[in-house]
Design an enzyme around this catalytic site. Structure first.
Site, short mmCIF file in Angstrom:
data_model
loop_
_atom_site.label_atom_id
_atom_site.label_comp_id
_atom_site.label_asym_id
_atom_site.label_seq_id
_atom_site.Cartn_x
_atom_site.Cartn_y
_atom_site.Cartn_z
N GLU A 1 0.83 -1.18 0.00
CA GLU A 1 0.00 0.00 0.00
C GLU A 1 0.88 1.24 0.00
OE1 GLU A 1 -3.84 -2.02 2.13
OE2 GLU A 1 -2.40 -0.93 3.36
N ASN B 1 -2.52 3.46 16.41
CA ASN B 1 -3.68 3.19 15.55
C ASN B 1 -4.08 1.75 15.69
OD1 ASN B 1 -4.12 5.70 14.09
ND2 ASN B 1 -2.06 5.36 13.32
N SER C 1 12.37 4.36 14.89
CA SER C 1 11.20 3.93 15.67
C SER C 1 11.67 3.49 17.04
CB SER C 1 10.52 2.76 14.94
OG SER C 1 10.02 3.21 13.71
N LEU C 2 11.61 4.38 18.00
CA LEU C 2 12.18 4.12 19.33
C LEU C 2 11.16 3.39 20.22
CD1 LEU C 2 14.87 4.74 20.79
CD2 LEU C 2 13.72 6.71 21.80
N HIS C 3 10.08 4.05 20.54
CA HIS C 3 8.91 3.45 21.20
C HIS C 3 9.09 3.01 22.65
CE1 HIS C 3 7.32 3.77 17.26
NE2 HIS C 3 7.78 2.63 16.78
N CYS D 1 6.73 -7.63 6.14
CA CYS D 1 7.96 -7.20 6.84
C CYS D 1 8.54 -8.42 7.51
CB CYS D 1 7.62 -6.13 7.88
SG CYS D 1 9.09 -5.47 8.71
N SER E 1 12.45 5.72 7.59
CA SER E 1 12.21 5.29 8.97
C SER E 1 12.69 3.86 9.15
CB SER E 1 10.71 5.37 9.27
OG SER E 1 10.43 4.81 10.54
N CYS F 1 -0.56 5.16 10.22
CA CYS F 1 0.67 4.42 10.52
C CYS F 1 0.40 3.03 11.03
CB CYS F 1 1.41 5.08 11.67
SG CYS F 1 2.13 6.58 11.26
N CYS G 1 2.37 -3.62 15.45
CA CYS G 1 2.28 -3.23 14.04
C CYS G 1 1.53 -4.28 13.22
CB CYS G 1 3.69 -3.04 13.47
SG CYS G 1 3.69 -2.76 11.69
N CYS H 1 3.64 8.33 1.45
CA CYS H 1 4.22 7.31 2.32
C CYS H 1 4.39 6.05 1.48
CB CYS H 1 3.27 7.07 3.49
SG CYS H 1 3.82 5.77 4.59
N GLY I 1 7.18 -2.61 5.52
CA GLY I 1 8.53 -3.14 5.39
C GLY I 1 9.59 -2.35 6.13
N GLU I 2 10.74 -2.99 6.28
CA GLU I 2 11.89 -2.36 6.93
C GLU I 2 12.88 -1.97 5.84
OE1 GLU I 2 13.14 -1.12 9.88
OE2 GLU I 2 14.75 -0.72 8.46
N CYS J 1 7.23 -6.32 15.01
CA CYS J 1 6.93 -5.44 16.14
C CYS J 1 5.49 -5.74 16.58
CB CYS J 1 7.09 -3.98 15.73
SG CYS J 1 8.75 -3.65 15.08
N1 SAH Z 1 9.66 -0.49 9.32
C1 SAH Z 1 9.97 0.87 9.51
C2 SAH Z 1 9.10 1.80 8.71
C3 SAH Z 1 7.63 1.51 8.61
S1 SAH Z 1 6.61 1.70 10.03
C4 SAH Z 1 9.90 1.21 10.97
O1 SAH Z 1 9.44 0.41 11.75
O2 SAH Z 1 10.37 2.30 11.31
C5 SAH Z 1 6.36 3.47 10.23
C6 SAH Z 1 6.10 3.89 11.68
O3 SAH Z 1 4.79 3.50 12.12
C7 SAH Z 1 7.08 3.25 12.66
O4 SAH Z 1 7.52 4.19 13.60
C8 SAH Z 1 6.22 2.21 13.31
O5 SAH Z 1 6.75 1.82 14.54
C9 SAH Z 1 4.91 2.91 13.42
N2 SAH Z 1 3.76 2.03 13.67
C10 SAH Z 1 3.65 0.73 13.37
N3 SAH Z 1 2.43 0.27 13.75
C11 SAH Z 1 1.77 1.31 14.30
C12 SAH Z 1 0.46 1.48 14.85
N4 SAH Z 1 -0.41 0.47 14.88
N5 SAH Z 1 0.10 2.70 15.29
C13 SAH Z 1 0.97 3.74 15.21
N6 SAH Z 1 2.22 3.65 14.70
C14 SAH Z 1 2.61 2.45 14.25
FE1 SF4 Z 2 8.20 -3.97 10.27
FE2 SF4 Z 2 8.26 -1.35 10.94
FE3 SF4 Z 2 6.05 -2.84 11.35
FE4 SF4 Z 2 8.21 -3.25 12.85
S1 SF4 Z 2 6.96 -1.36 12.76
S2 SF4 Z 2 6.93 -4.86 11.89
S3 SF4 Z 2 9.86 -2.92 11.37
S4 SF4 Z 2 6.94 -2.34 9.36
#
Ligand code: SAH
Ligand code: SF4
Length: 410
Positions: free
Chosen positions: A130, A347, A270-272, A150, A248, A390, A157, A143, A216-217, A154
């Site tokens: 997408e 989200n 993506s620290l979190h 991926c 990212s 996201c 995600c 985006c 994807g990463e 995580c």
């Molecule tokens: N794989 C890469 C880039 C894609 S994700 C990465 O992880 O950085 C883009 C951003 O959306 C990342 O910061 C990810 O952690 C965040 N993200 C993933 N799932 C999410 C969700 N359900 N709600 C909000 N942000 C989310």
């Molecule tokens: Fe992959 Fe980024 Fe989602 Fe983690 S947050 S599963 S690295 S797309």
């Protein structure tokens, strides 16, 4: 009420196989390949295969580049600066195909999401990603995705739950930008030869910024991302400057320095979480590259400065990482790194057990970050009604297929 860390039980058990847990599918090039996504040198080679005389190849490649990436030509006939013979030889051997749109959804807030079908399938499931366009007053952000699915998982995600994984090619990465310009009518018209030098203001492009934050990463598909973004940033083509491209990563440490040297885009991380204990569970890649190594790589990111800050993304998960102590620890952790902090409201997606922090908690968290001297924008969720925000990007087909199977009584 959710007790702190109540979601712990629902995290998947620690698995050493978190990297490449799913097999990578291979890309099979079509018999008649597209020129979209080739580098200039590859274009020159392609012209060699249709016997364009060697001394003309560079110039012809430059002309094709202009047609593809400035004018958005959708067929060879439109390339009127090439002779008819060259055009017809090109058409016999190549195409200018872009990735195919399988579906489009438009959100009430103007966000558009395209489901993109790519060549290939596994077990009858097509390869799909997408791509989301987010219009704003002073810019338009696209985006884009780097992989089908991926390899990482995580826990918060949606993309991480997808079983199918394939790396996108450079052409499929740059192709998403070409496709968005097609869809939005965002090409330079023929009567507007040199907008920057015409004396007037440079026209604002609808697609002015790119974030590599789709599926994807990107740092696990390094070469294709590098080559695709080089096409996107090329000043004689799509011309979206590297300062307006943000990549990212979830923290693939060895490739961060390489990205700075070879891609040169802005970096988002993506620290979190502020402790390894929690980050190990939210972003399992942390078990391989823990916080200390990740932050060292950020400190040493080539070109980082107060004018070119690293964005730290922090998803707000209710009762998990959103306490005021977390906010204070976050500020301490980033000390000395030119940083921006981007708080992302979680989200939700079907089947997740995480919840988004409430507004008051996000506000209090953001105040601590702001008072420590960081701009701390809370990312306004866009396109929630079409699951385009996201982390919600996931191929619709898995759902559709499940429905079809149900309907067929399987
Ligand atoms: N794989 C890469 C880039 C894609 S994700 C990465 O992880 O950085 C883009 C951003 O959306 C990342 O910061 C990810 O952690 C965040 N993200 C993933 N799932 C999410 C969700 N359900 N709600 C909000 N942000 C989310
Ligand atoms: Fe992959 Fe980024 Fe989602 Fe983690 S947050 S599963 S690295 S797309």
């Amino acid at each position: 009420m959710t007790a702190p860390l109540a979601a712990t039980e629902t995290f998947p058990a620690a698995s050493p196989a978190f990297v490449e847990k799913r097999p990578l599918a291979t890309y099979l090039a079509p018999a008649q390949p597209s020129l979209v996504g080739l580098s200039r040198d590859q274009l020159v080679q392609a012209l060699g295969t249709i016997e364009v005389p060697e001394r003309q190849r560079r110039m012809r490649a430059q002309q094709i580049w202009h047609w593809l990436y400035v004018r958005g030509a959708q067929n060879f006939d439109a390339m009127t600066t090439l002779s008819k013979d060259v055009r017809s030889a090109l058409a016999q051997r190549f195409t200018v195909a872009r990735p195919e749109i399988a579906a489009e959804q438009i959100s009430v807030d103007g966000t558009r999401k395209w489901l993109i079908r790519l060549p290939g399938e596994i077990d009858g499931a097509p390869h799909e990603v997408e791509c989301v366009y987010i219009p704003e007053a002073d810019r338009g952000t696209l985006c884009i995705s780097s992989q089908v699915g991926c390899t990482l998982n995580c826990t918060f995600c949606h993309t991480g739950t997808q079983r199918l994984v394939r790396n996108l090619t450079a052409g499929e990465i740059a192709g998403q930008v070409v496709l968005a310009r097609d869809q939005l009518g965002d090409w330079t018209p023929t009567n507007e030869q040199q907008p920057a030098q015409a004396g007037g203001e440079k026209r604002t492009r609808l697609v002015s910024n790119i974030v590599m934050m789709g599926m994807g990463e990107p740092l696990y598909n390094f070469e294709a991302v590098r080559d695709g973004l080089a096409i996107v940033a090329d000043g004689e083509g799509l011309s979206i400057s590297k300062r307006r491209i943000t990549l990212s990563t979830s923290g693939v440490v060895p490739n961060i320095a390489r990205a700075g040297a070879e891609i040169g885009s802005m970096l988002a991380v993506s620290l979190h979480a502020v402790t390894d204990e929690l980050r190990d569970r939210l972003v399992p890649l942390n078990r391989k590259y823990p916080l200390r190594e990740l932050l060292d790589a950020c400190r040493n990111y080539p070109g980082v400065s107060n004018a070119r800050r690293i964005t730290f993304e922090y998803v707000m998960l209710k009762g998990v990482n959103d306490s005021l102590a977390d906010a204070k620890a976050l500020v301490r952790l980033l000390k000395g790194i030119p940083a921006k902090i981007n708080l992302i409201p979680f989200n939700p997606w079907p089947g997740t057990s995480f919840e988004c922090s409430d507004d008051a908690t996000i506000g209090a968290f953001s105040d601590i970050v702001f008072n420590a001297g960081y701009a701390s924008p809370v990312r306004t969720p866009r396109g929630r009604d079409i699951l385009a925000a996201c982390g919600q990007l996931k191929s619709e087909t898995e759902k559709l297929r499940a429905r079809a199977l149900l309907a067929a009584g399987a």
